[in-house]
Design a protein around this motif. Structure first.
Motif, short mmCIF file in Angstrom:
data_model
loop_
_atom_site.label_atom_id
_atom_site.label_comp_id
_atom_site.label_asym_id
_atom_site.label_seq_id
_atom_site.Cartn_x
_atom_site.Cartn_y
_atom_site.Cartn_z
N TYR A 67 0.82 -1.21 0.00
CA TYR A 67 0.00 0.00 0.00
C TYR A 67 0.85 1.26 0.00
O TYR A 67 0.51 2.26 -0.63
CB TYR A 67 -0.94 0.01 1.21
N HIS A 70 1.35 3.78 -2.76
CA HIS A 70 0.33 4.78 -3.08
C HIS A 70 0.66 6.16 -2.49
O HIS A 70 0.81 7.12 -3.24
CB HIS A 70 -1.06 4.28 -2.67
N HIS A 95 -1.25 10.96 4.12
CA HIS A 95 -2.67 11.26 3.92
C HIS A 95 -3.63 10.11 4.26
O HIS A 95 -4.78 10.36 4.57
CB HIS A 95 -2.92 11.80 2.51
N ASP A 96 -3.16 8.89 4.21
CA ASP A 96 -4.07 7.78 4.54
C ASP A 96 -3.75 7.13 5.88
O ASP A 96 -4.37 6.15 6.26
CB ASP A 96 -3.99 6.70 3.44
N ASP A 160 -4.07 12.51 -5.16
CA ASP A 160 -4.58 11.23 -4.65
C ASP A 160 -5.51 10.61 -5.68
O ASP A 160 -5.38 9.45 -6.08
CB ASP A 160 -5.32 11.53 -3.33
#
Ligand code: MN
Length: 748
Positions: A67, A70, A95-96, A160
């Motif tokens: 992940y 990303h 951001h995530d 994003d």
């Protein structure tokens, strides 16, 4: 639980080849940073990177890759394609993290400071949105709210979304559709508004690739095939220009670039011409490097050189150097007649203008104060967004739709009586203008003059209009004003005023109800709740309002109740009278020619248990790419993936989308609507067409309508076909008939 987590993290690690991949991606990010950064920045970026790597260690993307790739790629897009600096890069890396991992918002704030904390928080999706009509809209509204605090939130959101769109292939098809719909509904227009031209264009192309794959491939192949010819042509076109540019000593670059697939497709659709007949498949761009004060002069000097060689088409001259577009775009455009009589668009601009055109908002800050007029384009827009947000009553879908008007592609330029320029979205009315001056001017607007003539409030503004507003204290908004306005600001303000008035009016109803309940010795709150529930009102206010306007009769309603122990109790009705409708039509209406139920797989299972119908907006037929949409009132509808109506629905109600695939059967029959145009070469044409259709192809015609005018005709033909392949064959055969110039399947 906590204990096991710690152990897991210690044990979990990436295999070597993935470790390398992650490190390489990170290096690529560092290399792409365009702004100056110091050691502290470098350190902070690294800390954020390490935190993100660790936090996301258990997660994989749909494609199976780690992940963490990303957020690293999102940060790279921010740096390389939007030109953002360390704050945005760090926020993008994180951001995530809060949304998807154990790391908390507090930890982010503590380690990276308040500024980054606010941005990361803005990028974190709202939790637990189950009882709202549209979680998508709620989340979007949140992003926009934070946009007002720090514009970088929305720029990172763009990056994003861009990475998700570029890697959409790993998603199941119905998810692809939902994400693409949302992107074309709001992100592409927003990218446009922020002046992120390249990002907008890529969004549109990527969306089209999902919703209209065949057309996308077709155009992209044709562009490839024609590339050599095109390049030769461009070189030939440019050659004489280079000579005269060189003689002036101005530093310059010339580019010849094909237009985007999406914009070519749009031209084919709106102008109804085939690919081969589109003249401006590319634009030639002349970019000069000059001092700010010479910009305008040099742009016109280049224009003059271009038109020395090639004849310009006057109505296609666009001067956004003197008056920039509302999104900040500056450029001088002209279309000229090039070699072989082909039309060529030439865009003339400076390096500064080019950077603003490509990177928009992000570049805007760099040049703040360089030229006077651009100072406020974004601030003006942000003010509009702020006002739209403030005048909203919490309905997120309404907000998103109002917000969208502030993103409109085109604008209209009008003037106040003093001669101040006001820029509004195209389609804005005189009443919108009044609200844009001041909300009080809007509220009390009683008469409007445009260019000295009295006009109705709903008058659509034209470029160059000068507008006088007369106000009157007694004037106030009414419901019809909503029909006469398009801007978010005006509509928000009108709605707020109407709500206020409704509240005041409802007070009378509340009083009447209070008296009635008191007379019956029933507690106010308890009695009101019983009635609201019984009459199925959504809230008390609506109920009060209807009482106040006599839309419902309180006395009659009370007859259905008795009072027992201070409570309202519904009087049970006796056995309801059986309603027998005479001559009732048979429940199952027989479909005239297509008396079969199309068979589909819904979400991977046979859809027999669902009650679906084919959407009439796009008339899908077996073989079309489709999806299922669960409507609020009329069951499940099957739409084509390129249905023009579906985008809006998917963008707001993505959770109602279900995957649908055809179960191919032979004994099926669908109606496909065609528009056939051609030259009316005597009475034989219709005959030839219908003969070809029925005898040669063995198809049935369900409807036929033909209009002729000065030797041309246009026929609308409803054909019954088994599936898409059959339709494609039919279109091809018809196209080959003499006298027929185009055969198009109706899209809407
Ligand atoms: Mn993300």
């Amino acid at each position: 639980m906590v204990f096991s987590c710690i152990i897991m993290q210690k044990v979990l690690t990436y295999p070597d080849h993935e470790k390398r991949e992650i490190e390489e991606a990170y290096q690529l990010l560092l290399d792409s940073i365009k702004v100056e950064i110091d050691d502290t920045d470098r350190e902070n970026i690294h800390t954020a990177y390490e935190l993100a790597v660790e936090a996301h260690i258990k997660q994989r993307r749909k494609s199976g890759e780690p992940y963490i790739l990303h957020p690293i790629e999102v940060a790279r897009i921010c740096a390389a394609e939007i030109g953002l600096g360390p704050t945005a890069i760090i926020s993008a890396l994180l951001h995530d993290v809060v949304e998807d991992t154990d790391v908390t918002q507090e930890e982010i704030n503590a380690r990276f400071g308040e500024k980054i904390g606010i941005i990361v928080n803005g990028l974190t999706k709202l939790d637990g949105l189950y009882n709202v009509p549209s979680p998508q809209a709620e989340n979007f509204k949140k992003v926009i709210k934070t946009l007002l605090v720090d514009i970088r939130v929305v720029l990172i959101k763009m990056a994003d979304r861009m990475h998700n769109m570029r890697t959409l292939g790993a998603m199941p098809q119905h998810k692809q559709l939902k994400i693409a719909a949302e992107t074309s509904f709001i992100y592409a227009p927003l990218a446009h508004r922020l002046g992120l031209y390249n990002i907008k264009t890529e969004f549109q192309d990527l969306c089209m690739k999902v919703t209209d794959a065949e057309k996308y491939e077709e155009i992209s192949k044709k562009l490839e095939d024609s590339e050599k010819d095109r390049n030769e042509y461009i070189n030939k076109f440019i050659r004489p220009l280079r000579k005269s540019l060189e003689s002036t000593g101005i530093e310059y670059r010339i580019l010849g670039r094909p237009k985007s697939i999406y914009s070519i497709y749009n031209k084919i659709k709106t102008k109804k011409v085939p690919f081969e007949e589109i003249y401006d498949l590319f634009a030639v761009r002349v970019i000069v490097s000059v001092l700010p004060k010479l910009e305008k002069q040099v742009c016109w000097q280049v224009y003059s050189m271009v038109t020395d060689f090639y004849k310009p088409i006057p109505e296609r001259l666009k001067d956004w150097v003197t008056t920039p577009k509302a999104n900040g775009y500056e450029s001088l455009h002209t279309t000229v007649v090039g070699p072989q009589g082909r039309f060529v668009e030439v865009q003339i601009r400076t390096e500064r203008m080019d950077e603003i055109a490509e990177r928009g908002f992000a570049a805007h800050w760099k040049y703040k104060g360089v030229t006077s007029q651009k100072e406020n384009v974004y601030e003006q827009w942000l003010d509009t967004v702020r006002e739209t947000l403030e005048s909203q009553d919490g309905d997120a879908i309404e907000f998103v739709n109002d917000f969208k008007t502030s993103l409109y592609n085109e604008e209209v330029y009008v003037y106040t009586p003093k001669g101040d320029l006001i820029i509004l979205p195209k389609g804005a009315t005189a009443l919108d203008f009044a609200f844009s001056i001041h909300s009080d001017v809007g509220y009390h607007c009683s008469a409007i003059k445009v260019n000295n003539k009295l006009v109705p409030m709903g008058y659509e503004l034209q470029n160059g209009d000068q507008i006088w507003i007369t106000t009157s204290k007694n004037q106030k908004p009414n419901k019809s004003w909503l029909k006469m306005t398009v801007t978010g600001k005006a509509r928000g303000k009108i709605r707020a005023a109407l709500r206020e008035e409704r509240k005041e009016q409802a007070e009378f109803g509340k009083e009447a109800l209070g008296r009635k309940l008191k007379n019956n010795k029933v507690d106010f709150d308890e009695g009101t709740d019983v009635l609201v529930n019984h009459l199925k009102y959504k809230n008390r206010l609506d109920f009060y309002y209807d009482i106040s306007t006599d839309s419902i009769n309180l006395a009659a309603i009370f007859k259905d109740f008795k009072v027992e122990g201070g409570k309202l109790v519904l009087i049970e009705e006796e056995e309801p009278k059986a309603k027998v409708e005479e001559n009732a039509p048979p429940i199952k209406r027989k479909r005239a020619e297509t008396d079969f139920k199309p068979r589909l797989m819904i979400n991977g299972e046979e859809g027999d248990s669902y009650d679906y119908t084919l959407a009439t907006c796009c008339n899908p037929l077996q073989g079309d790419r489709v999806f299922a949409y669960v409507t609020a009132a009329s069951g499940m509808k099957i739409h084509r993936t390129n249905c023009p109506n579906a985008t809006h629905l998917m963008a707001n109600y993505g959770y109602r989308i279900m995957k649908a695939e055809w179960i191919m059967t032979a004994n099926s029959s669908f109606v496909a609507d065609l528009v056939i145009t051609g030259i009316d070469s005597g009475p034989g044409v219709i005959e030839k067409m219908s003969h070809t259709i029925s005898s040669r192809m063995g198809l049935n015609i369900r409807s036929f309508h033909i209009d002729g005018n000065e030797g041309y005709f246009e026929a609308q033909v409803g054909l019954l076909v088994q599936n898409k392949d059959q339709l494609i064959l039919a279109i091809r055969d018809l196209q080959n008939l003499e006298g027929i110039s185009s055969v198009v399947r109706v899209e809407e």
